[in-house]
Write an enzyme that holds these catalytic residues in place. Structure first.
Site, PDB file in Angstrom:
ATOM      1  CG  ASP A  36      -2.019   0.999   1.390  1.00 23.08           C
ATOM      2  OD1 ASP A  36      -1.934   2.008   0.595  1.00 23.08           O
ATOM      3  OD2 ASP A  36      -2.875   0.956   2.042  1.00 23.08           O
ATOM      4  CG  HIS A  85      -3.476   4.929  -0.361  1.00 25.58           C
ATOM      5  ND1 HIS A  85      -3.561   3.733  -0.800  1.00 25.58           N
ATOM      6  CD2 HIS A  85      -4.310   5.867  -1.288  1.00 25.58           C
ATOM      7  CE1 HIS A  85      -4.444   3.704  -1.720  1.00 25.58           C
ATOM      8  NE2 HIS A  85      -4.842   4.894  -1.888  1.00 25.58           N
TER       9      HIS A  85
HETATM   10  C1  B12 Z   1      -5.243  10.246  -2.839  1.00 29.18           C
HETATM   11  C2  B12 Z   1      -5.535   8.624  -3.187  1.00 29.18           C
HETATM   12  C3  B12 Z   1      -4.865   7.921  -3.924  1.00 29.18           C
HETATM   13  C4  B12 Z   1      -3.558   8.195  -4.374  1.00 29.18           C
HETATM   14  C5  B12 Z   1      -2.500   8.264  -3.210  1.00 29.18           C
HETATM   15  C6  B12 Z   1      -1.111   9.034  -3.274  1.00 29.18           C
HETATM   16  C7  B12 Z   1      -0.139   8.633  -2.340  1.00 29.18           C
HETATM   17  N1  B12 Z   1       0.791   8.048  -2.564  1.00 29.18           N
HETATM   18  O1  B12 Z   1      -0.518   9.154  -1.089  1.00 29.18           O
HETATM   19  C8  B12 Z   1      -3.350   7.752  -5.687  1.00 29.18           C
HETATM   20  C9  B12 Z   1      -3.996   8.243  -6.730  1.00 29.18           C
HETATM   21  C10 B12 Z   1      -1.783   7.206  -6.088  1.00 29.18           C
HETATM   22  C11 B12 Z   1      -4.044   6.454  -5.272  1.00 29.18           C
HETATM   23  C12 B12 Z   1      -3.609   5.088  -5.692  1.00 29.18           C
HETATM   24  C13 B12 Z   1      -4.531   3.883  -5.314  1.00 29.18           C
HETATM   25  N2  B12 Z   1      -5.668   3.849  -4.774  1.00 29.18           N
HETATM   26 CO1  B12 Z   1      -6.297   5.319  -3.423  1.00 29.18          CO
HETATM   27  N3  B12 Z   1      -7.283   6.723  -2.711  1.00 29.18           N
HETATM   28  C14 B12 Z   1      -7.025   8.092  -2.641  1.00 29.18           C
HETATM   29  C15 B12 Z   1      -8.210   8.641  -1.814  1.00 29.18           C
HETATM   30  C16 B12 Z   1      -8.922   9.474  -3.007  1.00 29.18           C
HETATM   31  C17 B12 Z   1      -7.669   9.648  -0.915  1.00 29.18           C
HETATM   32  C18 B12 Z   1      -6.844   9.030   0.376  1.00 29.18           C
HETATM   33  C19 B12 Z   1      -6.139  10.197   1.144  1.00 29.18           C
HETATM   34  O2  B12 Z   1      -5.063  10.797   0.955  1.00 29.18           O
HETATM   35  N4  B12 Z   1      -7.236  10.982   2.045  1.00 29.18           N
HETATM   36  C20 B12 Z   1      -6.572  12.020   3.003  1.00 29.18           C
HETATM   37  C21 B12 Z   1      -5.970  11.400   4.082  1.00 29.18           C
HETATM   38  C22 B12 Z   1      -5.737  12.701   5.341  1.00 29.18           C
HETATM   39  O3  B12 Z   1      -7.043  10.185   4.736  1.00 29.18           O
HETATM   40  P1  B12 Z   1      -6.838   8.776   4.973  1.00 29.18           P
HETATM   41  O4  B12 Z   1      -5.951   8.488   3.958  1.00 29.18           O
HETATM   42  O5  B12 Z   1      -8.246   8.373   5.011  1.00 29.18           O
HETATM   43  O6  B12 Z   1      -6.143   8.726   6.310  1.00 29.18           O
HETATM   44  C23 B12 Z   1      -6.825   9.167   7.670  1.00 29.18           C
HETATM   45  C24 B12 Z   1      -7.816   8.210   8.202  1.00 29.18           C
HETATM   46  O7  B12 Z   1      -8.193   7.129   7.418  1.00 29.18           O
HETATM   47  C25 B12 Z   1      -7.043   7.876   9.416  1.00 29.18           C
HETATM   48  N5  B12 Z   1      -6.047   6.782   9.171  1.00 29.18           N
HETATM   49  C26 B12 Z   1      -5.504   6.057   8.321  1.00 29.18           C
HETATM   50  N6  B12 Z   1      -4.840   5.192   8.610  1.00 29.18           N
HETATM   51  C27 B12 Z   1      -4.858   4.890   9.997  1.00 29.18           C
HETATM   52  C28 B12 Z   1      -4.122   3.988  10.971  1.00 29.18           C
HETATM   53  C29 B12 Z   1      -4.626   4.150  12.137  1.00 29.18           C
HETATM   54  C30 B12 Z   1      -3.911   3.051  12.999  1.00 29.18           C
HETATM   55  C31 B12 Z   1      -5.632   4.884  12.529  1.00 29.18           C
HETATM   56  C32 B12 Z   1      -6.111   4.926  13.827  1.00 29.18           C
HETATM   57  C33 B12 Z   1      -6.228   5.988  11.799  1.00 29.18           C
HETATM   58  C34 B12 Z   1      -5.696   5.915  10.570  1.00 29.18           C
HETATM   59  O8  B12 Z   1      -6.218   8.835   9.740  1.00 29.18           O
HETATM   60  C35 B12 Z   1      -5.732   9.581   8.617  1.00 29.18           C
HETATM   61  C36 B12 Z   1      -5.715  10.984   8.807  1.00 29.18           C
HETATM   62  O9  B12 Z   1      -6.901  11.417   9.142  1.00 29.18           O
HETATM   63  C37 B12 Z   1      -8.680   7.490  -1.227  1.00 29.18           C
HETATM   64  C38 B12 Z   1     -10.324   7.686  -1.055  1.00 29.18           C
HETATM   65  C39 B12 Z   1     -10.707   8.801  -0.210  1.00 29.18           C
HETATM   66  N7  B12 Z   1     -10.634   8.722   1.010  1.00 29.18           N
HETATM   67  O10 B12 Z   1     -11.393   9.860  -0.763  1.00 29.18           O
HETATM   68  C40 B12 Z   1      -8.555   6.441  -2.293  1.00 29.18           C
HETATM   69  C41 B12 Z   1      -8.533   4.691  -1.782  1.00 29.18           C
HETATM   70  C42 B12 Z   1      -7.874   4.840  -0.546  1.00 29.18           C
HETATM   71  N8  B12 Z   1      -7.582   4.353  -2.888  1.00 29.18           N
HETATM   72  C43 B12 Z   1      -8.151   3.191  -3.111  1.00 29.18           C
HETATM   73  C44 B12 Z   1      -7.406   2.275  -4.205  1.00 29.18           C
HETATM   74  C45 B12 Z   1      -7.903   0.900  -4.359  1.00 29.18           C
HETATM   75  C46 B12 Z   1      -6.043   2.596  -4.791  1.00 29.18           C
HETATM   76  C47 B12 Z   1      -5.391   1.833  -5.892  1.00 29.18           C
HETATM   77  C48 B12 Z   1      -5.289   0.384  -5.755  1.00 29.18           C
HETATM   78  C49 B12 Z   1      -5.858   2.343  -7.379  1.00 29.18           C
HETATM   79  C50 B12 Z   1      -7.290   1.943  -7.590  1.00 29.18           C
HETATM   80  N9  B12 Z   1      -7.733   0.632  -7.794  1.00 29.18           N
HETATM   81  O11 B12 Z   1      -8.167   2.959  -7.994  1.00 29.18           O
HETATM   82  C51 B12 Z   1      -4.227   2.551  -5.847  1.00 29.18           C
HETATM   83  C52 B12 Z   1      -3.269   1.864  -4.542  1.00 29.18           C
HETATM   84  C53 B12 Z   1      -2.125   1.800  -5.246  1.00 29.18           C
HETATM   85  C54 B12 Z   1      -1.242   1.074  -3.837  1.00 29.18           C
HETATM   86  N10 B12 Z   1      -0.150   0.279  -4.308  1.00 29.18           N
HETATM   87  O12 B12 Z   1      -1.500   1.336  -2.760  1.00 29.18           O
HETATM   88  C55 B12 Z   1      -9.015   2.725  -2.563  1.00 29.18           C
HETATM   89  C56 B12 Z   1      -9.453   1.775  -1.513  1.00 29.18           C
HETATM   90  C57 B12 Z   1     -10.453   0.777  -1.670  1.00 29.18           C
HETATM   91  C58 B12 Z   1     -10.640   0.032  -0.548  1.00 29.18           C
HETATM   92  N11 B12 Z   1     -10.111  -0.057   0.741  1.00 29.18           N
HETATM   93  O13 B12 Z   1     -11.590  -0.737  -0.770  1.00 29.18           O
HETATM   94  C59 B12 Z   1      -9.632   4.112  -2.088  1.00 29.18           C
HETATM   95  C60 B12 Z   1     -10.811   4.112  -0.749  1.00 29.18           C
HETATM   96  C61 B12 Z   1     -10.658   4.707  -3.248  1.00 29.18           C
HETATM   97  C62 B12 Z   1     -11.909   3.931  -3.707  1.00 29.18           C
HETATM   98  N12 B12 Z   1     -12.994   3.910  -3.056  1.00 29.18           N
HETATM   99  O14 B12 Z   1     -11.490   2.948  -4.412  1.00 29.18           O
HETATM  100  N13 B12 Z   1      -5.070   6.611  -4.353  1.00 29.18           N
END
Ligand code: B12
Ligand code: B12
Lengths: 143, 485, 485, 143
Positions: free
Chosen positions: A15, A17
């Site tokens: 992963d 992200h």
């Molecule tokens: C930006 C993004 C990308 C970027 C990432 C760039 C980078 N290197 O960071 C790019 C475009 C490269 C990308 C790629 C991919 N992505 Co993407 N991505 C996103 C997106 C839109 C936003 C993530 C983000 O940055 N959010 C902002 C941050 C601040 O929030 P966060 O990541 O959620 O983290 C917060 C919380 O979740 C929490 N949290 C996170 N981890 C932890 C751990 C603990 C212990 C705790 C307590 C809290 C916690 O705290 C964080 C801060 O508030 C999400 C969807 C969304 N959320 O809207 C999809 C998403 C995560 N991606 C997804 C996927 C599938 C992929 C890909 C496989 C491509 C694809 N099939 O389309 C690839 C993955 C490649 C890989 N090897 O990992 C899926 C995951 C699906 C699932 N779980 O069922 C999502 C949900 C989109 C979707 N609905 O399809 N992605």
């Protein structure tokens, strides 16, 4: 000088992200912890090794990309095997493939041995709060 | 092999190829000559490049989803559903994350677990494991142009198998599929590996098979300033063109401010034409792709629909050749096929309502075009200079120097010095320009814009502002204002 | 009483009032003095006029749904749901169609049937039947400014009861609640009856109670050209002002072309200020309301979300003071509260993403503003002329003469001579200007615009084009092109 | 000269939705029928009276605004009472309050005595086709 509590932070498996990871790192550090941030693409053994090396009190595992179910399995066992079986294990992100009822997901990961499981979109403040409470409860941190 | 921006010879390519096809048993299924013949029989309506050219000519904006599941039949059903129920013009095959990391054993494991579980445990289609035969089953069962979409630093085997399998379009590039997707893979390595992939597309072209190539525009999808993604896209386009790719789509991820988004697509078109001509790649057909908001989405589906529709509107108003569509499940998980089709239909409706409405090129749009072009030129020309006339070498050196820099990227190979934030009207600017080779005017411009916002919000521009902007859209706004504002 | 645009005397009003309050038993509950005291204790945050003024000052666009069910408790739940889950800024109470036709017995019957069926069999809230006490139950259970929304040609008793009940805003007017809503009620009658309603609002104003009034802008919601709805809105505003209404919101139903929609709101603001000043109503506060697409909707909910979001975007970009929100159920039936909240949330997201983005007043927008103003002035000045300086009398005569004319209206009192259709970029034009008092330049302008489209489509402008345009949005487009185009 | 078949068209009850009515009028007339269009806000008896007066072969009732269930009840009985019990009765529009499963709605109105019930958004062509088929079947129109 106060001794800061150490925690391990990382994104497991294949992963990449990074955004949430960077923000959590920033916020948890700002809250007074010492964060060993392993970044993205972290294998299980790296989490465990880092925890042992730094004598960390908690491991925070993130999985966003959907393979969390496969990647996170067995981490608690690995901790036990290496003598840190009691360490606090948090997991969060978008843990499974698809939009799923969170209660089910939570149960699944609790059964795997995680202490707390976080729903998508969890804000850093909540994590920090829980971390403090859990560590105080365990006597690893003063209030 | 030493990195340079030079078309690989047949011998160079042949030597590497032998190794590549041995990486996994299915590599043996690849037979280039036979594959060329296979492509010759693909009807025009399934050819990606042809469909893009037609759209460009007619001023259409085509819709394309992201989608991929572990098993062949399920994947076929998914794609046909998106075609029929989602009215998608173009179809994808999104590759799973194990395959992207060349972990074919884990992918195999994921296939087996998915069979047992009766649902996909992989986040995409493991094309290498399914092999040429498996891929062709998909290609032959779907009546639309098909593209491979992934995020694979080393995609050589994947490219061989999917192109031999009959895909007519291929996403990726040595920078855009490294920096946002990897942590410790060197840029030199991925640019070389992507020269291989591009060279393969070039080989097909030499045999009369036109395959579309598409650098991944949005990068980390998180507040990437247009000039940075444009510079990287154009470099990857030029590198691909050198290897013989003739049909190239350059991408841009929506920033959210309409003026900036429209200007970005216009600037991208103009800059690409200019640089391709300047470097002598005059026979490339260039088109554009607009990605609906790539950062964090709101969890509420109704709100997600608004983000999707607004992205569709911006795509249509900017007249991009195609738009990559998000779904109402975005914030939570890989979408069901129904949710995916909903995102597509909302997008189609918005595009169709706007297709007849030209967006006026106002002086605000013109100014923004000028800014984006000036910035991109600063970056591109510095890359060229650092590489002593070689964009491949220049890219490696530029990332080292912070001349190229992708915000929030996981890679150790980007300095992560620039800090983007929105200005007071929501355009993405730089609150810290890091080591970017901008002119003083440009640096001052960014400073002014950030100060303007800081003043309105009564706070200094700081990392907190950046964080607020990252969460803003998922919390229902564009600009991450402090609560009281 | 003879129709003229002149403030009713207390005696004139009092005489009619006596009759009105006897029309249904609940009329006896109305006690004006007591009602004024009741209003004095309504906190600012529940006062419609105050909230609008604040929004206008801050450049906000407030959201408001349509909603109403038969029974009091269900209605309260509905409104609170829309407030809490829909994040609505302003709340409505939509009145059922029997009450709108003064069929209080049928409404009573609907209440009874609804009680038995356990679901609302009425398409709105029968406020007259519930009486002042029932209305106050609603008003006191909801923490937001509340408006009565209906479509009632003779709303005198309804106005008495709902205002005494504590509503702080009131929709309607003698033209806009007749022509689109009735068949054989004379305009003279409804303008008189609405003078009564306006006079009542004016009476409250004289007692220090500021109640907002809102002519119904969209009329038939079907390809109404902006100048026609602007002319009617401004006339109704002026008539209301004459009766003492001090806080007026003028409305416009989205046409779908962004330039025209932005221009329409700007033109409406400018024209209203101009005409109100010209006729000496200088102490009126004027605001605007933008109605999301009021014509036929697509049945598919995803597509409906795109229409809703685009309407929200246009509302925000035009900086209207509030937006009336549609729902994903629009094409099929009165929405569930969930669907209603979804429309509201999508709208909120779109508005918030756009609130910081000013739409540039380009030369295209300026031209469109000029056209709309010129047309509206032609109409308004002719109405004034035909009425010999009296807009009330002028309106009656103008409808007879086709100087005022509402397309697709059911009323026998409009000539139905004008035929609107979209031009080649989707703006609503007139393919037949009927008897409108336009200058030759304006008539030629419309002709040219229609010819331009006809040429592109390779067919003559005809009624078929009008029909195609009526279905277009529900079939997924803005301009109803023949299939091949 | 061919004798055109007469049909009655109108929007029932307190319903003022006029657009669909005008389009249906236009299309059915263009298809060769003689339409007596009663417009909007039409009470039941007006439909029946018009049908008797013009010797119409079909009554097309529209209800858009949600009160269709209440308004349309009893029309068949009224036809029977006045001696035109066999007349073709179509009903269409948005017949009930709310988005509802159409099969249920259809059954409800069939039970009320309507021959055909149309879902929201029905296009004129379908109505015209059905009308021709039904009238031919009844021997009231040549093919
Ligand atoms: C930006 C993004 C990308 C970027 C990432 C760039 C980078 N290197 O960071 C790019 C475009 C490269 C990308 C790629 C991919 N992505 Co993407 N991505 C996103 C997106 C839109 C936003 C993530 C983000 O940055 N959010 C902002 C941050 C601040 O929030 P966060 O990541 O959620 O983290 C917060 C919380 O979740 C929490 N949290 C996170 N981890 C932890 C751990 C603990 C212990 C705790 C307590 C809290 C916690 O705290 C964080 C801060 O508030 C999400 C969807 C969304 N959320 O809207 C999809 C998403 C995560 N991606 C997804 C996927 C599938 C992929 C890909 C496989 C491509 C694809 N099939 O389309 C690839 C993955 C490649 C890989 N090897 O990992 C899926 C995951 C699906 C699932 N779980 O069922 C999502 C949900 C989109 C979707 N609905 O399809 N992605
Ligand atoms: C335009 C419109 C209005 C305009 C009407 C102007 C006018 N005088 O004509 C205005 C704004 C005034 C209006 C008012 C109201 N409306 Co209205 N309106 C609409 C809207 C958006 C479009 C209708 C339309 O013109 N469509 C275009 C024409 C061509 O299509 P059509 O009417 O559906 O007719 C076609 C078919 O249905 C079919 N058909 C129709 N009748 C028949 C009959 C037969 C026998 C056959 C075979 C076929 C057939 O053929 C027609 C041609 O293709 C619809 C929702 C939608 N469809 O998107 C709501 C809608 C019909 N309105 C509705 C309501 C409730 C009202 C109001 C009560 C206000 C309110 N609560 O919001 C008032 C009614 C007042 C009254 N006394 O009737 C509801 C009805 C709800 C329900 N059934 O559950 C709808 C569905 C919106 C909604 N989802 O809430 N409305």
């Amino acid at each position: 000088m106060e001794n800061k509590v150490k925690v391990i932070l990382g994104v497991i498996g294949a992963d990449c992200h990074a955004v949430g990871n960077k923000i959590l790192n920033h916020a948890i550090t700002a809250a007074g912890f010492e964060v060993a941030n392993l970044g993205v693409l972290v294998p299980q053994e790296e989490f465990v090794n880092a925890a042992i090396e730094t004598n960390a009190k908690a491991i925070l595992v993130a999985s966003l990309y959907g393979h969390g179910e496969i990647d996170c399995r067995g981490l608690r066992e690995r901790c036990r095997e290496t003598g840190i079986g009691d360490i606090l294990l948090y997991v969060g992100g978008n843990l499974v493939v698809g939009k799923t009822d969170f209660a089910e997901v939570e149960k699944k990961f609790i059964d795997m041995g995680y202490d707390k499981v976080y729903a998508p979109g969890t804000l850093p403040d909540q994590v920090i709060n829980d971390l403090k409470n859990d560590l105080v409860k365990r006597g690893l941190m003063s209030e | 092999m030493e990195l340079k921006n030079k078309k690989w010879t047949h011998d160079e390519f042949g030597a590497v190829r032998e190794e590549i096809l041995k990486q996994w048993p299915t590599g043996a299924e690849v037979d280039f000559e036979e594959a060329v013949k296979y492509h010759e029989n693909i009807p025009a309506k399934r050819q990606f490049a042809k469909r893009l050219i037609k759209a460009k000519k007619n001023g259409e904006t085509l819709t394309q989803p992201r989608a991929g599941v572990a098993l062949i039949n399920e994947h076929i059903n998914l794609l046909n559903f998106l075609r029929n129920e989602g009215e998608a013009d173009l179809l994808p095959t999104t590759i799973d994350s194990y395959t992207r990391q060349n972990q074919y054993k884990e992918a195999e494991n994921g296939i087996e677990e998915s069979k047992r579980a009766g649902r996909s445990l992989l986040n995409g289609f493991p094309a290498v494991n399914h092999g040429v035969k498996g891929v062709r089953q998909v290609v032959e069962s779907v009546e639309a142009p098909l593209q491979v979409r992934h995020g694979t630093p080393d995609a050589r085997l994947l490219t061989e198998i999917t192109l031999a399998g009959g895909f007519t379009s291929y996403e990726g590039g040595g920078i855009s599929y490294n920096i946002p997707y990897a942590k410790s893979v060197s840029l030199e390595r991925t640019i070389l590996d992507w020269q291989y992939a591009d060279r393969l597309v070039g080989l097909y072209a030499e045999h009369g098979i036109e395959i579309n190539g598409e650098p991944f525009g949005p990068l980390t999808g998180t507040l990437v300033p247009p000039s940075m993604s444009h510079a990287i896209g154009i470099i990857e386009g030029l590198l691909a063109a050198e290897q013989g790719v003739k049909n190239i789509t350059l991408g841009y991820g929506q920033c959210g401010n309409l003026i900036q988004d429209v200007a970005a697509i216009k600037a991208l078109e103009q800059l690409a034409e200019e640089y391709f001509a300047k470097h002598g790649y005059n026979d490339c057909v260039l088109t554009t792709v607009f990605h609906q908001w790539m950062g964090g989405f709101p969890q509420d589906e109704a709100k997600a629909f608004a983000v999707i529709s607004w992205g569709a509107a911006a795509a249509a108003l900017s007249k991009a050749t195609k738009v990559i569509v998000k779904t109402p499940h975005e914030a939570l998980g890989i979408p069901t096929k129904e949710a995916n089709a909903q995102g597509l239909r909302a997008t189609k409706q918005a595009i169709n309502m706007l297709r007849d409405q030209p967006f006026p090129i106002t002086k605000e749009v013109e100014q923004e075009i000028a800014i984006i072009k000036a910035e991109t030129r600063c970056i591109l020309d510095k890359v060229f200079e650092l590489g002593k006339g070689d964009y491949a070498i220049g890219s490696v050196r530029s990332f080292e120097a912070g001349v190229l820099d992708v915000p929030f990227a996981p890679s150790n190979y980007t300095l992560n010095k620039i800090l983007p934030a929105r200005d007071n009207i929501g355009a993405v600017r730089l609150f810290d320009t890091g080591n970017l080779p901008f002119t003083k005017e440009l640096i001052d411009f960014h400073k002014e814009k950030m100060e303007e916002r800081a003043k309105v919000e009564g706070r200094k521009a700081s990392f907190q502002m950046v964080i607020d902007d990252i969460y803003a859209i998922s919390k229902g706004r564009l600009v991450g204002r402090p609560n009281s504002k």
